[in-house]
Design an enzyme around this catalytic site. Structure first.
Site, PDB file in Angstrom:
ATOM      1  N   GLY A  57      -9.254   7.882  11.647  1.00  0.00           N
ATOM      2  CA  GLY A  57      -8.474   7.560  13.228  1.00  0.00           C
ATOM      3  C   GLY A  57      -8.262   9.116  13.542  1.00  0.00           C
ATOM      4  N   THR A  58      -7.677   9.934  12.743  1.00  0.00           N
ATOM      5  CA  THR A  58      -7.399  11.222  13.105  1.00  0.00           C
ATOM      6  C   THR A  58      -8.478  12.070  13.579  1.00  0.00           C
ATOM      7  OG1 THR A  58      -5.676  11.141  11.370  1.00  0.00           O
ATOM      8  CG2 THR A  58      -6.516  13.375  12.281  1.00  0.00           C
ATOM      9  N   LYS A 110     -10.138   5.227   0.733  1.00  0.00           N
ATOM     10  CA  LYS A 110     -10.209   5.064   1.961  1.00  0.00           C
ATOM     11  C   LYS A 110     -11.306   4.312   2.445  1.00  0.00           C
ATOM     12  CE  LYS A 110      -9.240   7.258   6.663  1.00  0.00           C
ATOM     13  NZ  LYS A 110      -8.123   6.300   7.165  1.00  0.00           N
ATOM     14  N   GLY A 114      -0.197   1.901  12.158  1.00  0.00           N
ATOM     15  CA  GLY A 114      -0.542   3.315  11.406  1.00  0.00           C
ATOM     16  C   GLY A 114      -1.786   2.867  10.756  1.00  0.00           C
ATOM     17  N   THR A 115      -2.692   1.876  11.394  1.00  0.00           N
ATOM     18  CA  THR A 115      -3.896   1.612  10.776  1.00  0.00           C
ATOM     19  C   THR A 115      -4.963   2.175  11.542  1.00  0.00           C
ATOM     20  OG1 THR A 115      -2.985  -0.622  10.043  1.00  0.00           O
ATOM     21  CG2 THR A 115      -5.374  -0.331  10.057  1.00  0.00           C
ATOM     22  N   HIS A 150     -10.807  12.504   3.060  1.00  0.00           N
ATOM     23  CA  HIS A 150      -9.797  11.552   2.689  1.00  0.00           C
ATOM     24  C   HIS A 150      -9.874  11.204   1.073  1.00  0.00           C
ATOM     25  CE1 HIS A 150      -8.871  11.683   6.960  1.00  0.00           C
ATOM     26  NE2 HIS A 150      -7.578  11.097   6.660  1.00  0.00           N
ATOM     27  N   HIS A 151      -8.704  10.564   0.556  1.00  0.00           N
ATOM     28  CA  HIS A 151      -8.919   9.965  -0.773  1.00  0.00           C
ATOM     29  C   HIS A 151     -10.160   9.072  -0.799  1.00  0.00           C
ATOM     30  CE1 HIS A 151      -7.031   6.457   0.837  1.00  0.00           C
ATOM     31  NE2 HIS A 151      -6.241   7.395   1.459  1.00  0.00           N
ATOM     32  N   GLY A 196       0.807  -1.368  -0.023  1.00  0.00           N
ATOM     33  CA  GLY A 196      -0.007   0.026  -0.019  1.00  0.00           C
ATOM     34  C   GLY A 196       0.753   1.206  -0.209  1.00  0.00           C
ATOM     35  N   ARG A 197       0.226   2.336  -0.005  1.00  0.00           N
ATOM     36  CA  ARG A 197       0.913   3.659  -0.220  1.00  0.00           C
ATOM     37  C   ARG A 197       1.612   3.931   1.064  1.00  0.00           C
ATOM     38  NH1 ARG A 197      -3.499   8.247  -1.428  1.00  0.00           N
ATOM     39  NH2 ARG A 197      -4.453   6.543  -2.320  1.00  0.00           N
ATOM     40  N   MET A 198       1.056   3.570   2.284  1.00  0.00           N
ATOM     41  CA  MET A 198       1.853   3.934   3.470  1.00  0.00           C
ATOM     42  C   MET A 198       2.954   2.850   3.713  1.00  0.00           C
ATOM     43  SD  MET A 198       0.965   6.666   4.978  1.00  0.00           S
ATOM     44  CE  MET A 198       1.723   6.360   6.561  1.00  0.00           C
TER      45      MET A 198
END
Length: 249
Positions: A142-143, A136, A75-76, A132-133, A12-14
Site C-alpha cells: 500500500g505504501t 506479507k 491500516g490494511t 517486506h517480510h 496480528g502484529r499490527m
C-alpha cells in the site's frame, strides 16, 4: 470523553501493536479485540473501529462498521483508487461519518514518499523497489502504491514517467505509470527505495523500517484524527503538517 476502540485483526502484529497503544493512550479505551474472521457484531457499541486485517476481508469490515454508524481507521493494504472512490460515494449520504485509510503509519516513510513526489517533477525515469517480510500476502505494498500515486499527481501535465519494456513481467507492476518491484524476504520489516534517473545522475530516496516501534507515533496521530474525521481521508501525510517550520504537527 473516552473513545472506545474495537480492533479487528487483533491477533496480528499490527493488531497487537494497536491494542497496546490504544490501551496506553489517554482518552482511549480498548473496547473489543476481534480476529480477522471473528464475529463483527462484537464491535457494536464502539466509537471507532480499527481494521488491520487482510485485503480479502477489509472491505466487509469497513462496510459493517459504517453500516452501524461507527467511523473506521484502516491500516490494511489493498485499498485501490477505485475502491476508495466507491467509499467516498457511499459516505456522501453519511456526512457525519469518517473513514481514515493509512497505507503506512511511519512518519519517516510518509516523509520519504513526499520527498519522492517533490523530486518527480525533475526526473522522467522513476521506479520503486519495495521489500517486506516474507509473510506479507499482498503486493505491491500500500505504501508503494500511495507513493506512485503521489508521484503521478506531482508530475501533473508532465505526464507519465518513462518506463520502457513494461510488457515484460520482470519490469514490475505499473501503478500510475510507475513500475513497482516487490520483494518478500525473511529478515525484512519494511523498506522502500524510489529511484529517479536523470542525465548523468541517479537519485535514490530510501526508507527503512527497522522495528514496528516506528509506527507508534503515526498510530497515535491517526487514532486522534479518526475520531473527528469526516468523509474519506487517505494517507498520514494528510494528518501532519509537512510544510510548516520546526515544532509543527
Amino acid at each position: 470523553m473516552t473513545t472506545k476502540v474495537a480492533v479487528v485483526g487483533a491477533s496480528g502484529r499490527m493488531g497487537q501493536l494497536f491494542s497496546r497503544i490504544v490501551d496506553e493512550t489517554e482518552g482511549f479505551e480498548l473496547f473489543a479485540q476481534i480476529g480477522s474472521s471473528g464475529d463483527l457484531t462484537d464491535m457494536i457499541g464502539a466509537d471507532l473501529t480499527v481494521d488491520v486485517t487482510v485485503p480479502a476481508v477489509s472491505h466487509s469490515i469497513v462496510d459493517f462498521a459504517l453500516s452501524h454508524d461507527i467511523p473506521v481507521l484502516v491500516g490494511t493494504s489493498g485499498w485501490s483508487a477505485d475502491r476508495i472512490r466507491s467509499l467516498e460515494r457511499r459516505l456522501i449520504d453519511s456526512p457525519e461519518l469518517g473513514a481514515v485509510i493509512i497505507p503506512n503509519f511511519s512518519v519517516g516513510s510518509v516523509l520519504a514518499s513526499s520527498f519522492a513526489a517533490m523530486a518527480a517533477r525533475f526526473y522522467d525515469s522513476i521506479e520503486i523497489v519495495e521489500a517486506h517480510h516474507a509473510t506479507k500476502i499482498d503486493s505491491p505494498s500500500g505504501t508503494s502504491v500511495r507513493t506512485a500515486e503521489l508521484i503521478a499527481a506531482a508530475r501533473g501535465a508532465l505526464g507519465p514517467v518513462s518506463a520502457p519494456h513494461t510488457d515484460q513481467r520482470a519490469r514490475g507492476q505499473q501503478v500510475a505509470s510507475v513500475p513497482i518491484h516487490s520483494l518478500r524476504l525473511q529478515g525484512v520489516v519494511a523498506k522502500q527505495d524510489v529511484i529517479l534517473g536523470g542525465v548523468g545522475e541517479v537519485l535514490t530516496i530510501s526508507h527503512d523500517t527497522l522495528s514496528p516501534s516506528a509506527y507508534e507515533a503515526g498510530i497515535a496521530i491517526a487514532l486522534r484524527a479518526a475520531t473527528r474525521a469526516r468523509g474519506v481521508v487517505v494517507g498520514l501525510d494528510k494528518l501532519i503538517d509537512l510544510t510548516a517550520g520546526p515544532g509543527a504537527r
